[in-house]
Scaffold this motif. Structure first.
Motif, PDB file in Angstrom:
ATOM      1  N   GLY A 155       3.451   6.092  -5.556  1.00 36.24           N
ATOM      2  CA  GLY A 155       3.465   6.129  -7.012  1.00 36.24           C
ATOM      3  C   GLY A 155       4.541   5.277  -7.645  1.00 36.24           C
ATOM      4  O   GLY A 155       5.031   5.592  -8.743  1.00 36.24           O
ATOM      5  N   GLU A 156       4.931   4.183  -6.971  1.00 33.82           N
ATOM      6  CA  GLU A 156       5.943   3.289  -7.538  1.00 33.82           C
ATOM      7  C   GLU A 156       5.424   2.639  -8.826  1.00 33.82           C
ATOM      8  O   GLU A 156       4.228   2.425  -8.999  1.00 33.82           O
ATOM      9  CB  GLU A 156       6.318   2.202  -6.529  1.00 33.82           C
ATOM     10  CG  GLU A 156       6.993   2.711  -5.274  1.00 33.82           C
ATOM     11  CD  GLU A 156       8.438   3.108  -5.521  1.00 33.82           C
ATOM     12  OE1 GLU A 156       8.927   2.905  -6.653  1.00 33.82           O
ATOM     13  OE2 GLU A 156       9.070   3.631  -4.587  1.00 33.82           O
ATOM     14  N   GLU A 203       0.829  -1.203   0.000  1.00 32.48           N
ATOM     15  CA  GLU A 203       0.000   0.000   0.000  1.00 32.48           C
ATOM     16  C   GLU A 203       0.859   1.247   0.000  1.00 32.48           C
ATOM     17  O   GLU A 203       0.561   2.239  -0.684  1.00 32.48           O
ATOM     18  CB  GLU A 203      -0.929  -0.012   1.216  1.00 32.48           C
ATOM     19  CG  GLU A 203      -2.011  -1.074   1.179  1.00 32.48           C
ATOM     20  CD  GLU A 203      -2.961  -0.905   0.000  1.00 32.48           C
ATOM     21  OE1 GLU A 203      -3.232   0.259  -0.386  1.00 32.48           O
ATOM     22  OE2 GLU A 203      -3.400  -1.924  -0.550  1.00 32.48           O
ATOM     23  N   ALA A 204       1.957   1.218   0.750  1.00 30.60           N
ATOM     24  CA  ALA A 204       2.855   2.374   0.777  1.00 30.60           C
ATOM     25  C   ALA A 204       3.497   2.598  -0.595  1.00 30.60           C
ATOM     26  O   ALA A 204       3.648   3.741  -1.040  1.00 30.60           O
ATOM     27  CB  ALA A 204       3.934   2.162   1.837  1.00 30.60           C
ATOM     28  N   TYR A 222       9.154  -6.304  -5.842  1.00 35.10           N
ATOM     29  CA  TYR A 222       8.662  -6.601  -4.490  1.00 35.10           C
ATOM     30  C   TYR A 222       7.951  -7.955  -4.432  1.00 35.10           C
ATOM     31  O   TYR A 222       8.385  -8.867  -3.719  1.00 35.10           O
ATOM     32  CB  TYR A 222       7.724  -5.498  -4.007  1.00 35.10           C
ATOM     33  CG  TYR A 222       7.091  -5.788  -2.677  1.00 35.10           C
ATOM     34  CD1 TYR A 222       7.864  -5.862  -1.521  1.00 35.10           C
ATOM     35  CD2 TYR A 222       5.715  -6.009  -2.568  1.00 35.10           C
ATOM     36  CE1 TYR A 222       7.291  -6.147  -0.290  1.00 35.10           C
ATOM     37  CE2 TYR A 222       5.138  -6.284  -1.346  1.00 35.10           C
ATOM     38  CZ  TYR A 222       5.928  -6.354  -0.209  1.00 35.10           C
ATOM     39  OH  TYR A 222       5.358  -6.649   1.005  1.00 35.10           O
ATOM     40  N   ILE A 223       6.874  -8.100  -5.204  1.00 40.12           N
ATOM     41  CA  ILE A 223       6.093  -9.341  -5.119  1.00 40.12           C
ATOM     42  C   ILE A 223       6.885 -10.512  -5.700  1.00 40.12           C
ATOM     43  O   ILE A 223       6.940 -11.598  -5.110  1.00 40.12           O
ATOM     44  CB  ILE A 223       4.746  -9.184  -5.850  1.00 40.12           C
ATOM     45  CG1 ILE A 223       3.880  -8.141  -5.144  1.00 40.12           C
ATOM     46  CG2 ILE A 223       4.010 -10.517  -5.915  1.00 40.12           C
ATOM     47  CD1 ILE A 223       2.529  -7.928  -5.786  1.00 40.12           C
ATOM     48  N   GLY A 224       7.510 -10.317  -6.850  1.00 39.82           N
ATOM     49  CA  GLY A 224       8.265 -11.408  -7.470  1.00 39.82           C
ATOM     50  C   GLY A 224       9.396 -11.909  -6.608  1.00 39.82           C
ATOM     51  O   GLY A 224       9.595 -13.115  -6.450  1.00 39.82           O
ATOM     52  N   ARG A 225      10.142 -10.997  -6.023  1.00 37.22           N
ATOM     53  CA  ARG A 225      11.258 -11.415  -5.172  1.00 37.22           C
ATOM     54  C   ARG A 225      10.757 -12.102  -3.907  1.00 37.22           C
ATOM     55  O   ARG A 225      11.367 -13.066  -3.438  1.00 37.22           O
ATOM     56  CB  ARG A 225      12.113 -10.200  -4.814  1.00 37.22           C
ATOM     57  CG  ARG A 225      13.385 -10.531  -4.068  1.00 37.22           C
ATOM     58  CD  ARG A 225      14.237  -9.287  -3.898  1.00 37.22           C
ATOM     59  NE  ARG A 225      14.672  -8.752  -5.187  1.00 37.22           N
ATOM     60  CZ  ARG A 225      15.328  -7.600  -5.316  1.00 37.22           C
ATOM     61  NH1 ARG A 225      15.605  -6.868  -4.252  1.00 37.22           N
ATOM     62  NH2 ARG A 225      15.704  -7.194  -6.522  1.00 37.22           N
ATOM     63  N   SER A 226       9.649 -11.639  -3.364  1.00 38.12           N
ATOM     64  CA  SER A 226       9.110 -12.258  -2.148  1.00 38.12           C
ATOM     65  C   SER A 226       8.554 -13.645  -2.412  1.00 38.12           C
ATOM     66  O   SER A 226       8.526 -14.493  -1.522  1.00 38.12           O
ATOM     67  CB  SER A 226       8.013 -11.365  -1.554  1.00 38.12           C
ATOM     68  OG  SER A 226       8.507 -10.074  -1.246  1.00 38.12           O
TER      69      SER A 226
END
Length: 263
Positions: free
Chosen positions: A164-165, A158-159, A174-178
């Motif tokens: 505006g990333e 959310e941050a 972020y999601i792929g690496r996690s």
């Protein structure tokens, strides 16, 4: 040296069938005379139609190995974005619209779906690759969605949206690496499943001709002479098993190593 000890057993099990699949055809003569079926001579004798069984082993790994690799890659290229989009959808109806059709595919047994699609689309290596990718696609999408669900509602995501990333940083970085550990754990199992599915398709005569130089076809067609020339069945079967076990060993070691080095 430490890496060699860690990945040695799995790497050896993978290397032998992979090297045979990639470079074996280079060592097969252009013209090899046929003899009678299941006769001695050469390294492995002859197969069910009188061809040199060792030459068939050298040329028979490309379909099983390459189709499994390409089909697994295709399933991930389509399934991971599909699952992430479903997990990060703000509207539940969009999530349902993406995931419910996949439940219908999962309800159909994989071998039955393989035979049905092959009967409609015909035979061929590309068709077989597409079918195996389609069969694995729903599982990859569901695993990706499950891995991304917790991340989709995290304060960090959310941050990033409020700041505006870019979508690349949100979805890939972020999601792929996690999700990488979960996907890596699934990749070994998925690749093994694809390997056996391709072998089963060849065993059933789907995707390749019934007399093709293929390890799975060799196991099927030569089993009638198992007690006359057992090596024509045992060697290709052992190569398929070694590749599957080796893949799981390498992925298990890789995941364990990553967990040990993480702070």
């Amino acid at each position: 040296m430490k890496s060699l000890r860690r990945y040695g057993p799995g790497g050896v099990l993978i290397a032998v069938p992979l090297l045979l699949a990639l470079f074996g055809p280079l060592f097969v003569p252009a013209d090899t005379p046929r003899r009678g079926p299941f006769l001695p001579g050469g390294l492995l004798g002859t197969d069910f139609v009188g061809r040199d069984a060792w030459h068939q082993v050298l040329t028979g790994g490309q379909t099983v190995v390459l189709v499994a690799l390409l089909a697994t890659a295709g399933a991930y290229l389509a399934g991971v974005p599909w699952g992430v989009l479903a997990a990060t959808a703000r509207l539940r109806i969009f999530d349902e619209a993406l995931m419910r059709p996949l439940d219908l595919l999962l309800a159909v047994p994989s071998l039955l779906l393989l035979i049905l699609v092959a009967a409609i689309a015909g035979q061929g290596v590309l068709v077989l690759t597409g079918i195996v990718a389609l069969i694995n696609f729903p599982d990859v999408a569901r695993i990706s969605r499950a891995a991304a669900l917790e991340l989709a509602s995290s304060p960090a995501l959310e941050a990033m949206r409020l700041q505006g990333e870019s979508r690349y940083r949100i979805f890939v970085v972020y999601i792929g690496r996690s999700m990488s550990r979960t996907l890596a754990a699934d990749l070994g199992v998925r690749l093994t499943g694809a390997l056996y599915l391709v072998a089963s398709a060849s065993f059933l005569g789907v995707g390749v001709p019934p007399d093709a130089a293929d390890w799975a076809v060799m196991v099927d067609r030569n089993r009638t002479g198992l007690f006359l020339q057992p090596w024509a069945v045992v060697v290709p079967a052992v190569l398929i098993v070694c590749l599957s076990i080796g893949l799981n060993l390498v992925f298990d070691r890789a995941l364990r190593t990553r967990r040990e080095v993480r702070p």
